[in-house]
Design an enzyme around this catalytic site. Structure first.
Site, mmCIF file in Angstrom:
data_model
loop_
_atom_site.group_PDB
_atom_site.id
_atom_site.type_symbol
_atom_site.label_atom_id
_atom_site.label_comp_id
_atom_site.label_asym_id
_atom_site.label_seq_id
_atom_site.Cartn_x
_atom_site.Cartn_y
_atom_site.Cartn_z
ATOM 1 N N SER A 1 0.833 -1.199 0.000
ATOM 2 C CA SER A 1 0.000 0.000 0.000
ATOM 3 C C SER A 1 0.866 1.247 0.000
ATOM 4 O O SER A 1 1.977 1.246 0.553
ATOM 5 C CB SER A 1 -0.906 0.015 1.234
ATOM 6 O OG SER A 1 -1.541 1.267 1.395
ATOM 7 N N TYR B 1 -2.160 -0.648 10.145
ATOM 8 C CA TYR B 1 -2.237 -1.095 8.756
ATOM 9 C C TYR B 1 -0.957 -0.731 8.013
ATOM 10 O O TYR B 1 -0.370 -1.560 7.310
ATOM 11 C CB TYR B 1 -3.447 -0.450 8.086
ATOM 12 C CG TYR B 1 -3.609 -0.788 6.624
ATOM 13 C CD1 TYR B 1 -4.188 -1.995 6.231
ATOM 14 C CD2 TYR B 1 -3.200 0.099 5.629
ATOM 15 C CE1 TYR B 1 -4.340 -2.313 4.893
ATOM 16 C CE2 TYR B 1 -3.356 -0.205 4.285
ATOM 17 C CZ TYR B 1 -3.926 -1.416 3.920
ATOM 18 O OH TYR B 1 -4.083 -1.710 2.586
#
Length: 248
Positions: A143, A157
């Protein structure tokens, strides 16, 4: 349908929707036999398989909970038992527990993110690398948030995705002698069920990119398709941003 990946067996984890589903369609369109794994979305997984088969491709869906290491190992073993080999592994499955800021960490949410986003990737790579030969491709979907936590509530995350990127670089060194390439895609904000472009946070996410918009799953999948192809044979240990200029 092209024949770039004809004869290749590809496994895409979390392939029932979003980037995973788009990747399954992409690799199948290039001639690969595609296996997609799913945890709960059996109907969506079957829809992806049906769409691929309707287009002349080959696909199958297998259930596996990425939070369970034993199921991840069994998934790889099942693929090899069915097809005799595994050429391409795309670690796409992931979860995002929102709104967890440092002083209010939810242990269960953190543990699930750690197990699905990172530990399952490590397990899958270890198992796959044992059966892959020269020309094998391992690609993990990371990501853009691994680069920096732009908003509050994404620290856990971001950390799991940064861990994937560090592991990718290390394993690329480990597996280079076998001719296996290992790379990761730094995906930016992409219009999926997990992060729709209609969410309350979508405008800020789009504004953070150079292009001023969300990506489409197919735009991520096309880059994965390239990395999986023979054309990318000299690309390994790379973290490739596909983020609309978020990291520019």
């Amino acid at each position: 349908m092209s024949n770039t990946l004809k004869g290749k067996i590809a496994l895409i984890t979390g392939g029932s929707r979003g980037i995973g589903a788009a990747t399954a369609r992409q690799l199948a369109s290039e001639g690969a036999t595609v296996v997609i794994s799913y945890s709960n979305s059996e109907g969506q997984a079957n829809d992806v398989v049906a769409a691929i088969e309707a287009s002349g491709g080959k696909a199958v869906a297998l259930k596996a909970d990425q939070a369970n290491a034993a199921e991840v190992k069994a998934l790889i073993a099942d693929v090899v038992k069915r097809y005799g080999k595994l050429d391409i592994l795309v670690n796409n499955a992931g979860v995002f527990e929102t709104g967890t800021v440092a002083e209010t960490v939810d242990d269960a949410g953190f543990d699930r993110q750690l197990r699905v986003n990172y530990e399952a990737v490590v397990t899958a790579i270890r198992e796959a690398s044992r059966v892959m030969g020269d020309g094998g491709r391992i690609i993990s979907v990371s990501s853009a948030l691994a680069l920096r936590s732009t908003w509050p509530g994404v620290a856990d995350y971001s950390a799991t995705k940064r861990a994937i990127e560090g592991y990718t670089k290390g394993v690329a060194r480990d597996l280079g002698a076998k001719g296996i390439t290992v790379n990761a895609i730094g995906a930016g904000s992409t219009n999926t069920e997990m992060n729709p472009d209609t969410s309350p946070f979508a405008e800020a996410q789009a504004a953070a990119t150079a292009l001023g918009r969300f990506g489409r799953p197919e735009e991520i999948a096309s880059v994965i398709g390239f990395i999986a192809s023979p054309a990318a044979s000299f690309v390994t240990g790379a973290i490739i941003p596909v983020d609309g200029g978020y990291s520019a």
